[in-house]
Design a protein around this motif. Structure first.
Motif, short mmCIF file in Angstrom:
data_model
loop_
_atom_site.label_atom_id
_atom_site.label_comp_id
_atom_site.label_asym_id
_atom_site.label_seq_id
_atom_site.Cartn_x
_atom_site.Cartn_y
_atom_site.Cartn_z
N PRO A 4 -24.81 29.80 -15.11
CA PRO A 4 -24.23 30.40 -16.31
C PRO A 4 -23.84 29.38 -17.39
O PRO A 4 -23.88 29.68 -18.57
CB PRO A 4 -23.00 31.13 -15.79
N GLN A 5 -23.48 28.16 -16.97
CA GLN A 5 -23.09 27.12 -17.92
C GLN A 5 -23.69 25.79 -17.49
O GLN A 5 -23.77 25.50 -16.29
CB GLN A 5 -21.58 26.97 -17.98
N LEU A 6 -24.09 25.00 -18.48
CA LEU A 6 -24.63 23.69 -18.19
C LEU A 6 -24.33 22.78 -19.36
O LEU A 6 -24.54 23.16 -20.52
CB LEU A 6 -26.15 23.78 -17.97
N GLU A 7 -23.78 21.60 -19.08
CA GLU A 7 -23.53 20.59 -20.11
C GLU A 7 -24.07 19.27 -19.63
O GLU A 7 -23.87 18.89 -18.48
CB GLU A 7 -22.02 20.43 -20.35
N LEU A 8 -24.76 18.58 -20.51
CA LEU A 8 -25.25 17.24 -20.23
C LEU A 8 -24.66 16.30 -21.28
O LEU A 8 -24.80 16.54 -22.48
CB LEU A 8 -26.78 17.19 -20.30
N ARG A 16 -25.90 21.55 -24.39
CA ARG A 16 -25.30 22.68 -23.68
C ARG A 16 -26.31 23.82 -23.58
O ARG A 16 -27.14 24.01 -24.46
CB ARG A 16 -24.08 23.20 -24.45
N ALA A 17 -26.17 24.58 -22.50
CA ALA A 17 -27.01 25.76 -22.32
C ALA A 17 -26.62 26.82 -23.34
O ALA A 17 -25.44 27.14 -23.48
CB ALA A 17 -26.88 26.30 -20.91
N ALA A 18 -27.60 27.34 -24.05
CA ALA A 18 -27.35 28.39 -25.03
C ALA A 18 -27.19 29.75 -24.36
O ALA A 18 -26.60 30.66 -24.92
CB ALA A 18 -28.49 28.44 -26.04
N ARG A 19 -27.71 29.85 -23.14
CA ARG A 19 -27.62 31.09 -22.35
C ARG A 19 -27.81 30.72 -20.89
O ARG A 19 -28.27 29.63 -20.57
CB ARG A 19 -28.67 32.10 -22.79
N ASP A 34 -35.74 30.53 -18.23
CA ASP A 34 -34.80 30.60 -19.36
C ASP A 34 -33.88 29.39 -19.53
O ASP A 34 -32.74 29.55 -19.96
CB ASP A 34 -33.95 31.88 -19.27
N LEU A 35 -34.35 28.19 -19.23
CA LEU A 35 -33.55 27.00 -19.54
C LEU A 35 -33.62 26.79 -21.05
O LEU A 35 -34.70 26.65 -21.62
CB LEU A 35 -34.07 25.76 -18.81
#
Length: 79
Positions: A4-8, A16-19, A34-35
């Motif tokens: 649901p969330q991803l930050e690098l 950041r993941a937009a979705r 959907d990355l």
């Protein structure tokens, strides 16, 4: 697995993941759906892939407005 969330973050770059994205591993192979990463400005990286245990893989990668200097800085900070 749903992500649901991803930050690098590395060397001043933040993505950041937009979705939410989905990754799954089964006896048949690996699937990424959907990355969609954004840098908060106009940079975007989207990816999808289906990698079977045997046979041809299918993948899509779209990169827009990626500053190569930030990639070099991330690689140097990881070394």
């Amino acid at each position: 697995m749903r992500v649901p969330q991803l930050e690098l973050r590395a060397a001043g770059a933040e993505w950041r993941a937009a979705r939410p994205a989905t990754a799954s591993w089964s006896p048949g192979g690996f699937v990424l759906r959907d990355l969609d990463l954004t840098d908060g400005a106009d940079g975007r990286i989207t990816a999808r892939a289906a990698v079977p245990d045997s046979g041809a893989m299918s993948a899509s990668l779209d990169v827009r407005n990626l500053q190569l200097a930030s990639i070099v800085a991330m690689l140097q900070s990881a070394a």
